[in-house]
Design a protein around this motif. Sequence first.
Motif, PDB file in Angstrom:
ATOM      1  N   ARG A 148       0.834  -1.199   0.000  1.00  0.00           N
ATOM      2  CA  ARG A 148       0.000   0.000   0.000  1.00  0.00           C
ATOM      3  C   ARG A 148       0.873   1.256   0.000  1.00  0.00           C
ATOM      4  NH1 ARG A 148      -3.264   0.072   5.072  1.00  0.00           N
ATOM      5  NH2 ARG A 148      -1.519  -1.157   5.904  1.00  0.00           N
ATOM      6  N   THR A 149       0.318   2.343  -0.499  1.00  0.00           N
ATOM      7  CA  THR A 149       1.049   3.609  -0.491  1.00  0.00           C
ATOM      8  C   THR A 149       0.221   4.676   0.226  1.00  0.00           C
ATOM      9  OG1 THR A 149       0.161   4.298  -2.630  1.00  0.00           O
ATOM     10  CG2 THR A 149       2.236   3.071  -2.642  1.00  0.00           C
ATOM     11  N   ILE A 150       0.920   5.568   0.888  1.00  0.00           N
ATOM     12  CA  ILE A 150       0.286   6.695   1.584  1.00  0.00           C
ATOM     13  C   ILE A 150       0.889   7.974   1.024  1.00  0.00           C
ATOM     14  CG2 ILE A 150      -0.147   7.789   3.814  1.00  0.00           C
ATOM     15  CD1 ILE A 150       0.428   5.073   5.115  1.00  0.00           C
ATOM     16  N   ALA A 151       0.062   8.832   0.474  1.00  0.00           N
ATOM     17  CA  ALA A 151       0.556  10.101  -0.063  1.00  0.00           C
ATOM     18  C   ALA A 151       1.034  10.997   1.073  1.00  0.00           C
ATOM     19  CB  ALA A 151      -0.549  10.795  -0.855  1.00  0.00           C
ATOM     20  N   ALA A 152       2.045  11.792   0.795  1.00  0.00           N
ATOM     21  CA  ALA A 152       2.591  12.672   1.833  1.00  0.00           C
ATOM     22  C   ALA A 152       3.217  13.903   1.192  1.00  0.00           C
ATOM     23  CB  ALA A 152       3.646  11.933   2.655  1.00  0.00           C
ATOM     24  N   ASP A 153       3.142  15.010   1.924  1.00  0.00           N
ATOM     25  CA  ASP A 153       3.904  16.204   1.544  1.00  0.00           C
ATOM     26  C   ASP A 153       5.224  16.264   2.308  1.00  0.00           C
ATOM     27  OD1 ASP A 153       1.687  17.264  -0.060  1.00  0.00           O
ATOM     28  OD2 ASP A 153       0.714  17.600   1.880  1.00  0.00           O
ATOM     29  N   ALA A 154       5.235  15.627   3.463  1.00  0.00           N
ATOM     30  CA  ALA A 154       6.455  15.566   4.278  1.00  0.00           C
ATOM     31  C   ALA A 154       6.438  14.252   5.046  1.00  0.00           C
ATOM     32  CB  ALA A 154       6.528  16.742   5.241  1.00  0.00           C
ATOM     33  N   VAL A 155       7.636  13.750   5.329  1.00  0.00           N
ATOM     34  CA  VAL A 155       7.780  12.478   6.040  1.00  0.00           C
ATOM     35  C   VAL A 155       8.745  12.688   7.210  1.00  0.00           C
ATOM     36  CG1 VAL A 155       8.566  10.076   5.890  1.00  0.00           C
ATOM     37  CG2 VAL A 155       7.388  11.135   3.937  1.00  0.00           C
ATOM     38  N   LEU A 156       8.318  12.275   8.383  1.00  0.00           N
ATOM     39  CA  LEU A 156       9.220  12.256   9.536  1.00  0.00           C
ATOM     40  C   LEU A 156       9.576  10.811   9.837  1.00  0.00           C
ATOM     41  CD1 LEU A 156      10.685  13.401  12.020  1.00  0.00           C
ATOM     42  CD2 LEU A 156       8.516  13.208  13.272  1.00  0.00           C
ATOM     43  N   VAL A 157      10.857  10.512   9.851  1.00  0.00           N
ATOM     44  CA  VAL A 157      11.329   9.174  10.167  1.00  0.00           C
ATOM     45  C   VAL A 157      11.763   9.154  11.637  1.00  0.00           C
ATOM     46  CG1 VAL A 157      12.982   7.348   9.615  1.00  0.00           C
ATOM     47  CG2 VAL A 157      12.066   8.815   7.792  1.00  0.00           C
ATOM     48  N   GLY A 158      11.014   8.444  12.448  1.00  0.00           N
ATOM     49  CA  GLY A 158      11.311   8.352  13.881  1.00  0.00           C
ATOM     50  C   GLY A 158      11.429   6.897  14.291  1.00  0.00           C
ATOM     51  N   ILE A 159      12.452   6.244  13.786  1.00  0.00           N
ATOM     52  CA  ILE A 159      12.600   4.795  13.983  1.00  0.00           C
ATOM     53  C   ILE A 159      13.784   4.472  14.895  1.00  0.00           C
ATOM     54  CG2 ILE A 159      11.439   4.161  11.855  1.00  0.00           C
ATOM     55  CD1 ILE A 159      14.178   3.875  10.529  1.00  0.00           C
ATOM     56  N   GLY A 160      14.061   5.366  15.813  1.00  0.00           N
ATOM     57  CA  GLY A 160      15.100   5.088  16.787  1.00  0.00           C
ATOM     58  C   GLY A 160      16.426   5.744  16.445  1.00  0.00           C
ATOM     59  N   ALA A 161      17.431   5.377  17.208  1.00  0.00           N
ATOM     60  CA  ALA A 161      18.743   6.009  17.068  1.00  0.00           C
ATOM     61  C   ALA A 161      19.821   4.948  17.160  1.00  0.00           C
ATOM     62  CB  ALA A 161      18.947   7.057  18.158  1.00  0.00           C
ATOM     63  N   GLN A 162      20.995   5.299  16.661  1.00  0.00           N
ATOM     64  CA  GLN A 162      22.122   4.383  16.737  1.00  0.00           C
ATOM     65  C   GLN A 162      23.311   5.107  17.355  1.00  0.00           C
ATOM     66  OE1 GLN A 162      21.964   4.298  12.147  1.00  0.00           O
ATOM     67  NE2 GLN A 162      24.058   3.688  12.651  1.00  0.00           N
ATOM     68  N   PRO A 163      24.092   4.404  18.158  1.00  0.00           N
ATOM     69  CA  PRO A 163      25.193   5.061  18.878  1.00  0.00           C
ATOM     70  C   PRO A 163      26.322   5.495  17.944  1.00  0.00           C
ATOM     71  CG  PRO A 163      25.211   2.685  19.243  1.00  0.00           C
ATOM     72  CD  PRO A 163      23.946   2.986  18.508  1.00  0.00           C
ATOM     73  N   ASN A 164      26.916   6.611  18.276  1.00  0.00           N
ATOM     74  CA  ASN A 164      28.025   7.157  17.483  1.00  0.00           C
ATOM     75  C   ASN A 164      29.348   6.569  17.970  1.00  0.00           C
ATOM     76  OD1 ASN A 164      26.426   8.939  15.843  1.00  0.00           O
ATOM     77  ND2 ASN A 164      26.275  10.321  17.599  1.00  0.00           N
ATOM     78  N   VAL A 165      29.708   5.433  17.421  1.00  0.00           N
ATOM     79  CA  VAL A 165      30.920   4.725  17.865  1.00  0.00           C
ATOM     80  C   VAL A 165      31.887   4.427  16.718  1.00  0.00           C
ATOM     81  CG1 VAL A 165      29.793   3.645  19.844  1.00  0.00           C
ATOM     82  CG2 VAL A 165      29.751   2.483  17.630  1.00  0.00           C
TER      83      VAL A 165
END
Length: 401
Positions: A231-248
């Motif tokens: 399925r597709t969802i139309a968007a004008d903007a997308v926020l990706v909030g799928i977590g974080a990864q450590p800066n190592v």
Amino acid sequence: MTTPGPSRVTVVGASAAGLSVVEGLRREGYAGSITWIGEETHLPYDRPPLSKQLLSGAWETDRLRLRDPGDFEALGVDLRLGARAVALDARKRTIALADGGLAGYDTLVVATGTRARRLPGTDGVAGVHVLRTVEDALALREALAGKPHLVVVGGGFVGAEAAAVARGLGCEVTLVTDTAQPMGGALGDELGSMLGNVHTEHGVHIETGAMAGQVLTDGGRACGVRLADGRTIAADAVLVGIGAQPNVEWLAGSGVPVGNGVECDATLYAGFGVWAAGDVASWLDPRTQEPVRIEHRTNAAEQGLAVARNILAGPECARPFDSVPYIWSDQYDLKIQIYGRSRGADEVRIVEGSLTDRRLIALYATRGRVCAAVGVNMARALRGYRAQVAEAAVVEVESAA
């Protein structure tokens, strides 16, 4: 009286954890040299308001400052902002910087935090946002001013909070989460369902149990999201909030153990004269004897202070880090607060209030012992349950619910 310690301490990371280390050292009487390196050009600032007050426009950036500029001068440190650490030579005890410079140390603290995870292929795509830095928040705020249809990918703290703010600004919002409920991982099904209902009542369309597969583009700009089921969802903007990864990554090949963060013992010591604090630290939980890494603002400050004290004590006399994690979330008229670690709990009991009233306290337990207390709009009463979390109290048979 000056407290003994290493002659040179270098802290890499200029956010809450790094600040806590530096202030902790000075507060404990350390008079030696401190070099403090931060990749961002800003003085240390608070990140929790990024997805709340700053995004909504209730605050401007100056309210994010953790200290006034003059406070940093009083610390007497060599503060190097806009300097990115790119490599570590643990044998020579030097840090290579992106500008070609070097910084030495006797004792090093890694407090480099995390960065936002991104969907593959979205780097540099116009209209795709993450929310980790002040620049991220300001860019998303500017986009929301145009009242776009925002698709939020991820139903955790950042995604749920941003969805609430966007609705408050009059945007059409679709929230896509692979869990059964928004914030279901932290709250469980019952409280997550209540939160989902609140979002729905405010006009957020929620796609639960759905994986985002791809951000669609038109002319180099995001125009929608394709889900894994096609399925597709139309968007004008997308926020990706799928977590974080450590800066190592900059520690690769240095000998400092890294995996899901900097791997430390229970005292936050990684060996080779290196300590870690904050979101990047994966330390051995003295309660469970299992490695744990926590991305909480209060945890960062508490770990920074613990590291400062342990540096001065020395690795042989250092004390294990043990605390009750605390995090909060503001969404619409709900203040959600969590003491402890609620993820993975096998039992949830509402002990005060009710889901109907949307004002409650719930105890979360694992194998019959309290591991977390969650409050919704009951801040004062919730504090009384912190001790049960700290003591891992046995769950009583009778529930007040």
